[in-house]
Design a protein around this motif. Sequence first.
Motif, PDB file in Angstrom:
ATOM      1  N   LEU A 202       0.859  -1.186   0.000  1.00  0.00           N
ATOM      2  CA  LEU A 202       0.000   0.000   0.000  1.00  0.00           C
ATOM      3  C   LEU A 202       0.891   1.230   0.000  1.00  0.00           C
ATOM      4  N   ARG A 203       0.577   2.182  -0.856  1.00  0.00           N
ATOM      5  CA  ARG A 203       1.314   3.443  -0.875  1.00  0.00           C
ATOM      6  C   ARG A 203       0.413   4.570  -0.391  1.00  0.00           C
ATOM      7  N   ILE A 204       0.979   5.482   0.377  1.00  0.00           N
ATOM      8  CA  ILE A 204       0.262   6.685   0.790  1.00  0.00           C
ATOM      9  C   ILE A 204       0.590   7.775  -0.225  1.00  0.00           C
ATOM     10  N   VAL A 205      -0.438   8.245  -0.918  1.00  0.00           N
ATOM     11  CA  VAL A 205      -0.250   9.173  -2.033  1.00  0.00           C
ATOM     12  C   VAL A 205      -1.000  10.471  -1.755  1.00  0.00           C
ATOM     13  N   ILE A 206      -0.333  11.587  -1.990  1.00  0.00           N
ATOM     14  CA  ILE A 206      -0.926  12.909  -1.797  1.00  0.00           C
ATOM     15  C   ILE A 206      -1.147  13.538  -3.169  1.00  0.00           C
ATOM     16  N   PRO A 207      -2.384  13.569  -3.654  1.00  0.00           N
ATOM     17  CA  PRO A 207      -2.638  14.294  -4.906  1.00  0.00           C
ATOM     18  C   PRO A 207      -2.548  15.787  -4.657  1.00  0.00           C
ATOM     19  N   SER A 208      -1.885  16.497  -5.541  1.00  0.00           N
ATOM     20  CA  SER A 208      -1.692  17.931  -5.305  1.00  0.00           C
ATOM     21  C   SER A 208      -1.721  18.678  -6.628  1.00  0.00           C
ATOM     22  N   HIS A 209      -2.074  19.976  -6.531  1.00  0.00           N
ATOM     23  CA  HIS A 209      -2.162  20.821  -7.721  1.00  0.00           C
ATOM     24  C   HIS A 209      -1.901  22.267  -7.319  1.00  0.00           C
ATOM     25  N   LYS A 210      -0.802  22.804  -7.828  1.00  0.00           N
ATOM     26  CA  LYS A 210      -0.434  24.211  -7.607  1.00  0.00           C
ATOM     27  C   LYS A 210      -0.344  24.574  -6.119  1.00  0.00           C
ATOM     28  N   ARG A 211       0.132  23.629  -5.322  1.00  0.00           N
ATOM     29  CA  ARG A 211       0.384  23.901  -3.899  1.00  0.00           C
ATOM     30  C   ARG A 211       1.767  23.368  -3.519  1.00  0.00           C
ATOM     31  N   HIS A 212       2.743  23.597  -4.363  1.00  0.00           N
ATOM     32  CA  HIS A 212       4.072  23.044  -4.148  1.00  0.00           C
ATOM     33  C   HIS A 212       4.677  23.470  -2.810  1.00  0.00           C
ATOM     34  N   ASP A 213       4.289  24.662  -2.334  1.00  0.00           N
ATOM     35  CA  ASP A 213       4.851  25.183  -1.082  1.00  0.00           C
ATOM     36  C   ASP A 213       3.934  24.956   0.113  1.00  0.00           C
ATOM     37  N   ARG A 214       2.820  24.204  -0.084  1.00  0.00           N
ATOM     38  CA  ARG A 214       1.846  24.023   0.993  1.00  0.00           C
ATOM     39  C   ARG A 214       1.330  22.585   1.039  1.00  0.00           C
ATOM     40  N   VAL A 215       2.230  21.626   0.952  1.00  0.00           N
ATOM     41  CA  VAL A 215       1.808  20.223   1.058  1.00  0.00           C
ATOM     42  C   VAL A 215       1.876  19.838   2.538  1.00  0.00           C
TER      43      VAL A 215
ATOM     44  N   LYS B 273       0.312  13.502  16.923  1.00  0.00           N
ATOM     45  CA  LYS B 273       1.426  14.168  16.257  1.00  0.00           C
ATOM     46  C   LYS B 273       2.508  13.203  15.778  1.00  0.00           C
ATOM     47  N   ASP B 274       2.480  11.975  16.256  1.00  0.00           N
ATOM     48  CA  ASP B 274       3.523  11.012  15.912  1.00  0.00           C
ATOM     49  C   ASP B 274       3.280  10.407  14.529  1.00  0.00           C
ATOM     50  N   LYS B 275       4.228  10.597  13.602  1.00  0.00           N
ATOM     51  CA  LYS B 275       4.059  10.106  12.230  1.00  0.00           C
ATOM     52  C   LYS B 275       3.965   8.586  12.173  1.00  0.00           C
ATOM     53  N   ASP B 276       4.729   7.910  13.028  1.00  0.00           N
ATOM     54  CA  ASP B 276       4.673   6.440  13.033  1.00  0.00           C
ATOM     55  C   ASP B 276       3.288   5.955  13.438  1.00  0.00           C
ATOM     56  N   ARG B 277       2.693   6.623  14.409  1.00  0.00           N
ATOM     57  CA  ARG B 277       1.369   6.210  14.871  1.00  0.00           C
ATOM     58  C   ARG B 277       0.300   6.465  13.801  1.00  0.00           C
ATOM     59  N   ILE B 278       0.349   7.627  13.161  1.00  0.00           N
ATOM     60  CA  ILE B 278      -0.637   7.941  12.119  1.00  0.00           C
ATOM     61  C   ILE B 278      -0.493   6.977  10.945  1.00  0.00           C
ATOM     62  N   THR B 279       0.739   6.718  10.542  1.00  0.00           N
ATOM     63  CA  THR B 279       0.965   5.760   9.460  1.00  0.00           C
ATOM     64  C   THR B 279       0.443   4.385   9.851  1.00  0.00           C
ATOM     65  N   GLY B 280       0.669   3.994  11.106  1.00  0.00           N
ATOM     66  CA  GLY B 280       0.173   2.707  11.586  1.00  0.00           C
ATOM     67  C   GLY B 280      -1.341   2.629  11.591  1.00  0.00           C
ATOM     68  N   ILE B 281      -2.014   3.726  11.940  1.00  0.00           N
ATOM     69  CA  ILE B 281      -3.481   3.774  11.932  1.00  0.00           C
ATOM     70  C   ILE B 281      -4.004   3.508  10.518  1.00  0.00           C
ATOM     71  N   ILE B 282      -3.370   4.132   9.535  1.00  0.00           N
ATOM     72  CA  ILE B 282      -3.786   3.951   8.139  1.00  0.00           C
ATOM     73  C   ILE B 282      -3.577   2.506   7.689  1.00  0.00           C
ATOM     74  N   PHE B 283      -2.400   1.963   7.959  1.00  0.00           N
ATOM     75  CA  PHE B 283      -2.102   0.604   7.504  1.00  0.00           C
ATOM     76  C   PHE B 283      -2.937  -0.432   8.248  1.00  0.00           C
ATOM     77  N   SER B 284      -3.242  -0.175   9.506  1.00  0.00           N
ATOM     78  CA  SER B 284      -4.087  -1.101  10.264  1.00  0.00           C
ATOM     79  C   SER B 284      -5.483  -1.195   9.653  1.00  0.00           C
ATOM     80  N   LEU B 285      -6.054  -0.043   9.292  1.00  0.00           N
ATOM     81  CA  LEU B 285      -7.374  -0.058   8.658  1.00  0.00           C
ATOM     82  C   LEU B 285      -7.315  -0.750   7.305  1.00  0.00           C
ATOM     83  N   ALA B 286      -6.246  -0.513   6.561  1.00  0.00           N
ATOM     84  CA  ALA B 286      -6.099  -1.168   5.256  1.00  0.00           C
ATOM     85  C   ALA B 286      -6.016  -2.687   5.410  1.00  0.00           C
TER      86      ALA B 286
END
Length: 250
Positions: free
Chosen positions: A3-16, A94-107
Amino acid sequence: MQLRIVIPSHKRHDRVFAKKLVNDPIICVAESQADLYRQYNPDCEIVTHPDDIIGLIPKRNWMARHFRNLFMLDDDVHACKSLYAEKGEPSRIKDKDRITGIIFSLAEIAEMMDVHLFGFTSRISPVMYDETGFLSLSKMITGCSYGVFYDKNTWWNEDLKLKEDFWISCYMKYKERKILTDLRYNFEQKSTFVNSGGLAAFRNQAEERRSIMLIRKYFGDSINLKGATNNGKDKTKQLVQYNITCRFRY
């Protein structure tokens, strides 16, 4: 599971903003914007699509075909919150590992249940949380944070410019009779109507109304109009005249 976490973006190069929440995100942008995104986001992999893929809905169709299994996080998502926090406890995660884990757990749960659409709730307040029912197979996902396991029913109607999360929720409910929604967590966006770039050029009352009517044309009386709730008003600052709900007869 891949599973890849993908951020679609358009004209927000400085605000991702979303890249700060998770580990190893991919930013997906038009080819003509790639250099700017690489300059401002050297810590992220940049994947490009052809410039003739215009708009978020065609972009989602392209990403689903390209990545197959992915979780999509809008670029203006800036916070992840737990709705089960007790009074006085911090709800922001705020912990990136925890948020990533939440996403992968649901997947992983979705994969085990053979569910092809999964995501998180649009509810914003702990008072809306029901600890006896923290997962749902019938509630809608929210558009800023959801994922797909690609199959023949993974399709967004490109006649729409807005409400694509509502479309894919309804389409999967109709075709497969189940989507998986985690009601414990909410991903919070910057204000939809004031953040430039993305869909800001398209988002107005008339386009919201046109998209709602088109969805109702396809799904008929399963789509109900309702006045904006407090939740809806908080998210749109009363710029949308009404919201919609859906109920399919199973």
